[in-house]
Design an enzyme around this catalytic site. Structure first.
Site, PDB file in Angstrom:
ATOM      1  N   ASN A 288       0.874  -1.172   0.000  1.00  0.00           N
ATOM      2  CA  ASN A 288       0.000   0.000   0.000  1.00  0.00           C
ATOM      3  C   ASN A 288       0.916   1.227   0.000  1.00  0.00           C
ATOM      4  O   ASN A 288       1.546   1.522   1.013  1.00  0.00           O
ATOM      5  CB  ASN A 288      -0.901   0.001   1.241  1.00  0.00           C
ATOM      6  CG  ASN A 288      -1.758   1.244   1.353  1.00  0.00           C
ATOM      7  OD1 ASN A 288      -1.591   2.214   0.618  1.00  0.00           O
ATOM      8  ND2 ASN A 288      -2.676   1.233   2.295  1.00  0.00           N
TER       9      ASN A 288
ATOM     10  N   ARG B  79       0.510   4.258   0.359  1.00  0.00           N
ATOM     11  CA  ARG B  79       0.205   5.313   1.325  1.00  0.00           C
ATOM     12  C   ARG B  79       0.651   4.959   2.742  1.00  0.00           C
ATOM     13  O   ARG B  79       0.560   5.783   3.642  1.00  0.00           O
ATOM     14  CB  ARG B  79      -1.297   5.603   1.316  1.00  0.00           C
ATOM     15  CG  ARG B  79      -1.750   6.154  -0.035  1.00  0.00           C
ATOM     16  CD  ARG B  79      -3.189   6.552  -0.021  1.00  0.00           C
ATOM     17  NE  ARG B  79      -3.356   7.683   0.889  1.00  0.00           N
ATOM     18  CZ  ARG B  79      -4.524   8.181   1.243  1.00  0.00           C
ATOM     19  NH1 ARG B  79      -5.630   7.657   0.789  1.00  0.00           N
ATOM     20  NH2 ARG B  79      -4.583   9.208   2.059  1.00  0.00           N
ATOM     21  N   CYS B  80       1.126   3.738   2.943  1.00  0.00           N
ATOM     22  CA  CYS B  80       1.525   3.262   4.265  1.00  0.00           C
ATOM     23  C   CYS B  80       3.041   3.346   4.427  1.00  0.00           C
ATOM     24  O   CYS B  80       3.797   2.798   3.624  1.00  0.00           O
ATOM     25  CB  CYS B  80       1.061   1.813   4.447  1.00  0.00           C
ATOM     26  SG  CYS B  80       1.676   1.027   5.943  1.00  0.00           S
ATOM     27  N   GLY B  81       3.485   4.026   5.469  1.00  0.00           N
ATOM     28  CA  GLY B  81       4.917   4.187   5.722  1.00  0.00           C
ATOM     29  C   GLY B  81       5.634   2.865   5.923  1.00  0.00           C
ATOM     30  O   GLY B  81       6.730   2.653   5.409  1.00  0.00           O
TER      31      GLY B  81
ATOM     32  N   ARG C 200       5.968   1.169   2.574  1.00  0.00           N
ATOM     33  CA  ARG C 200       7.043   1.785   1.780  1.00  0.00           C
ATOM     34  C   ARG C 200       8.410   1.349   2.302  1.00  0.00           C
ATOM     35  O   ARG C 200       9.337   1.095   1.524  1.00  0.00           O
ATOM     36  CB  ARG C 200       6.921   3.306   1.801  1.00  0.00           C
ATOM     37  CG  ARG C 200       5.732   3.849   1.021  1.00  0.00           C
ATOM     38  CD  ARG C 200       5.780   5.348   0.832  1.00  0.00           C
ATOM     39  NE  ARG C 200       5.914   6.096   2.059  1.00  0.00           N
ATOM     40  CZ  ARG C 200       4.907   6.565   2.801  1.00  0.00           C
ATOM     41  NH1 ARG C 200       3.661   6.337   2.430  1.00  0.00           N
ATOM     42  NH2 ARG C 200       5.144   7.250   3.901  1.00  0.00           N
TER      43      ARG C 200
END
Length: 115
Positions: free
Chosen positions: A7, A9-11, A14
């Site tokens: 995802n 948008r997820c730190g 990433r």
């Protein structure tokens, strides 16, 4: 081939992706919010993770709290909830042919890749 359920948008997701990139090994990125997993794929994933379906769910997500929290759900109902609401799935998840790991904390990905 290694795959990562990602995802953007997820730190943590990433960070997991970055760890895979650092290995230099080929892998496939699956943006599971854009291409949700089918119930059969989720069932297989739970087996590879060697966890209960409830352990795959992000229980602090708004949709979980509003629609599912406090209800007694079967494993099949939990899988269906994730299939219909992929945001509920923990992330990132790194998958090899017959095993998988939830990359929280990211060190779990490093340990998984060493095996």
């Amino acid at each position: 081939m290694i795959k990562i359920l990602h995802n953007p948008r997820c730190g943590k997701s990433r960070e997991g992706l970055s760890l895979l990139e650092e290995t230099g090994n080929p892998f496939e990125v699956i943006k599971y919010l854009d291409n949700p997993l089918a119930e059969s794929q989720l069932t297989e994933l739970v087996k590879k993770l060697n966890i209960a379906p409830l352990d795959l769910i992000r229980q602090k997500e708004k949709i979980w709290i509003e629609q599912f929290k406090g209800k007694e759900l079967t494993d099949a109902e939990l899988i269906k909830a994730i299939a219909n609401n992929p945001i509920l799935m923990e992330r990132p998840i790194v998958i090899s042919e017959n095993k998988a790991v939830i990359g929280r904390p990211p060190q779990k990905i490093i340990d998984f890749l060493k095996k």
